[in-house]
Design a protein around this motif. Structure first.
Motif, mmCIF file in Angstrom:
data_model
loop_
_atom_site.group_PDB
_atom_site.id
_atom_site.type_symbol
_atom_site.label_atom_id
_atom_site.label_comp_id
_atom_site.label_asym_id
_atom_site.label_seq_id
_atom_site.Cartn_x
_atom_site.Cartn_y
_atom_site.Cartn_z
ATOM 1 N N GLU A 199 -13.194 -10.457 47.287
ATOM 2 C CA GLU A 199 -13.763 -9.326 47.769
ATOM 3 C C GLU A 199 -15.141 -9.230 47.193
ATOM 4 O O GLU A 199 -15.827 -9.931 46.487
ATOM 5 N N ILE A 200 -15.926 -8.310 47.923
ATOM 6 C CA ILE A 200 -17.342 -7.891 47.707
ATOM 7 C C ILE A 200 -17.370 -6.417 47.681
ATOM 8 O O ILE A 200 -16.696 -5.587 48.445
ATOM 9 N N VAL A 201 -18.582 -5.939 47.257
ATOM 10 C CA VAL A 201 -18.766 -4.352 47.159
ATOM 11 C C VAL A 201 -20.218 -4.463 47.702
ATOM 12 O O VAL A 201 -21.299 -4.912 47.258
ATOM 13 N N ILE A 202 -20.342 -3.529 48.655
ATOM 14 C CA ILE A 202 -21.518 -3.103 49.450
ATOM 15 C C ILE A 202 -21.665 -1.473 49.405
ATOM 16 O O ILE A 202 -20.832 -0.794 49.889
ATOM 17 N N ASN A 253 -2.998 2.740 51.255
ATOM 18 C CA ASN A 253 -4.310 3.753 50.842
ATOM 19 C C ASN A 253 -5.781 3.295 51.448
ATOM 20 O O ASN A 253 -6.633 4.105 50.791
ATOM 21 N N ALA A 254 -5.808 2.347 51.884
ATOM 22 C CA ALA A 254 -7.184 2.047 52.179
ATOM 23 C C ALA A 254 -8.084 2.749 53.024
ATOM 24 O O ALA A 254 -6.915 3.466 54.080
ATOM 25 N N LYS A 296 -21.150 0.511 47.103
ATOM 26 C CA LYS A 296 -19.933 1.135 46.480
ATOM 27 C C LYS A 296 -18.731 1.006 47.426
ATOM 28 O O LYS A 296 -17.543 1.582 46.816
ATOM 29 N N SER A 297 -18.851 0.777 48.574
ATOM 30 C CA SER A 297 -17.582 0.314 49.150
ATOM 31 C C SER A 297 -17.132 -0.924 48.912
ATOM 32 O O SER A 297 -17.758 -1.937 49.041
ATOM 33 N N ARG A 298 -15.525 -1.097 48.670
ATOM 34 C CA ARG A 298 -14.958 -2.355 48.496
ATOM 35 C C ARG A 298 -14.642 -2.870 49.947
ATOM 36 O O ARG A 298 -13.939 -2.408 50.789
ATOM 37 N N PHE A 299 -14.919 -4.163 50.067
ATOM 38 C CA PHE A 299 -14.429 -4.859 51.350
ATOM 39 C C PHE A 299 -13.580 -5.995 50.780
ATOM 40 O O PHE A 299 -14.144 -7.076 49.971
ATOM 41 N N ILE A 300 -12.440 -6.108 50.823
ATOM 42 C CA ILE A 300 -11.377 -7.266 50.650
ATOM 43 C C ILE A 300 -11.180 -8.032 51.664
ATOM 44 O O ILE A 300 -10.500 -7.581 52.689
ATOM 45 N N GLY A 301 -11.764 -9.378 51.820
ATOM 46 C CA GLY A 301 -11.224 -10.340 53.040
ATOM 47 C C GLY A 301 -10.011 -11.100 52.755
ATOM 48 O O GLY A 301 -9.945 -11.821 51.527
ATOM 49 N N TYR A 302 -9.155 -11.097 53.766
ATOM 50 C CA TYR A 302 -8.162 -11.923 53.693
ATOM 51 C C TYR A 302 -7.915 -12.891 54.736
ATOM 52 O O TYR A 302 -8.214 -12.612 56.088
ATOM 53 N N GLY A 353 -16.719 3.918 49.599
ATOM 54 C CA GLY A 353 -17.357 4.265 48.251
ATOM 55 C C GLY A 353 -18.323 5.502 48.601
ATOM 56 O O GLY A 353 -19.006 5.831 47.337
ATOM 57 N N GLY A 354 -18.305 6.238 49.514
ATOM 58 C CA GLY A 354 -19.137 7.468 49.685
ATOM 59 C C GLY A 354 -20.338 7.331 50.070
ATOM 60 O O GLY A 354 -20.942 8.295 50.349
ATOM 61 N N ILE A 355 -20.730 6.052 50.529
ATOM 62 C CA ILE A 355 -22.137 5.896 51.007
ATOM 63 C C ILE A 355 -21.980 5.475 52.404
ATOM 64 O O ILE A 355 -21.358 4.305 52.696
ATOM 65 N N MET A 356 -22.317 6.152 53.614
ATOM 66 C CA MET A 356 -22.319 5.609 54.908
ATOM 67 C C MET A 356 -23.253 4.436 54.901
ATOM 68 O O MET A 356 -24.409 4.511 54.604
#
Length: 210
Positions: free
Chosen positions: A15-18, A49-50, A20-26, A103-106
Motif C-alpha cells: 500500500e501507498i498513500v498519495i 467499499n473502495a 490522502k488517497s490509499r492505493f493498494i496494489g495486488y 482521500g478527498g484531494i483530486m
C-alpha cells in the motif's frame, strides 16, 4: 514453449498513500483468463467499499490475452497505466488490481496515471518477479562404478539435478536448459565412454538462480 519468461512468484500486496488517497496494489500469477477474472472479483469483494478497483492482466506466451479496466476512473488513467507497467517490465501470466480509497484531494489525470503506475509497480515488487527458464530432463542410468565420477563432474559444472534413484543401477535426472539438452547428453556419453543409458524426458520450467 518460450526458452524463458518473467512472471511473479506468488500473491503479493503493498500500500501507498498519495495526497490522502490509499492505493493498494495486488498482484498474482495466473495462467488463464478465468483465473484472472476470479482474482479481480475476489479483490473487489474484499474491498467492496473502495472508491475504485482498477485492474489489468497479461496472459500467454505472446501476451495474447490483455485486458484492463478503469473501474470508474477517467478513461485511460488507471487500467491502461497498470497494463503498461506489466508490458514494459515484460511480465507474463500476471493479474494486477490497484484498489483506491479516495482521500478527498483530486489528483488530476496526470496524477492518477502516476498513482496507478506506482500501485502496479509496488504490487509486482510484493509478488516478487522471477524468471522461469525452460529445462529438459536428461535421465542418466549408469552402473555404480560411474556414480562418483558423475557426481564430481556435475558439481564442477553446476548441473541442476532433479533427483537420484538407487536400484540395481543409479538413475540420475539432470535438468539442463532445454536448448542444451542434446549437447548435455552427448557430454555424458563421452564422459562415461558410452556406458550410460540416456533418455531425454519432459520439458519443464525452473526458476532462474534456484
Amino acid at each position: 514453449m518460450l526458452s524463458r519468461y518473467t512472471t511473479v512468484r506468488q500473491f503479493g500486496s503493498k500500500e501507498i498513500v498519495i495526497k490522502k488517497s490509499r492505493f493498494i496494489g495486488y498482484a498474482k500469477p495466473v495462467t488463464t483468463e478465468e483465473e484472472a477474472a476470479a482474482f479481480i472479483e475476489e479483490i473487489k469483494k474484499q474491498h467492496w467499499n473502495a472508491t475504485h478497483n482498477c485492474s489489468a492482466y497479461v496472459i500467454g506466451e505472446r501476451d495474447e490475452i490483455q485486458k484492463q479496466s478503469d473501474d470508474g476512473e477517467p478513461s485511460g488513467t488507471a487500467g491502461k497505466p497498470i497494463l503498461e507497467v506489466i508490458k514494459n517490465r515484460g511480465v507474463k501470466n500476471v493479474a494486477i488490481v490497484v484498489t483506491r480509497y479516495f482521500g478527498g484531494i483530486m489528483l488530476g489525470a496526470g496524477g492518477l496515471i502516476r498513482a496507478y503506475t506506482d500501485g502496479a509497480v509496488i504490487a509486482l515488487e510484493a509478488a516478487e518477479e522471477i524468471v522461469q527458464v525452460l529445462h529438459r530432463e536428461v535421465i542418466v542410468e549408469v552402473d555404480y562404478t560411474w556414480h562418483g565420477k558423475l557426481e564430481n563432474a556435475f558439481h564442477q559444472r553446476e548441473v541442476r539435478l532433479g533427483g537420484t534413484e538407487f536400484t540395481d543401477k543409479v538413475t540420475i535426472t539432470c535438468l539442463p536448459e532445454a536448448e542444451e539438452a542434446e549437447r548435455f547428453a552427448a557430454w555424458i556419453t563421452d564422459l562415461t565412454q558410452g556406458q550410460a543409458n540416456i533418455v531425454l524426458g519432459d520439458e519443464l520450467y525452473c526458476i532462474e538462480g534456484e
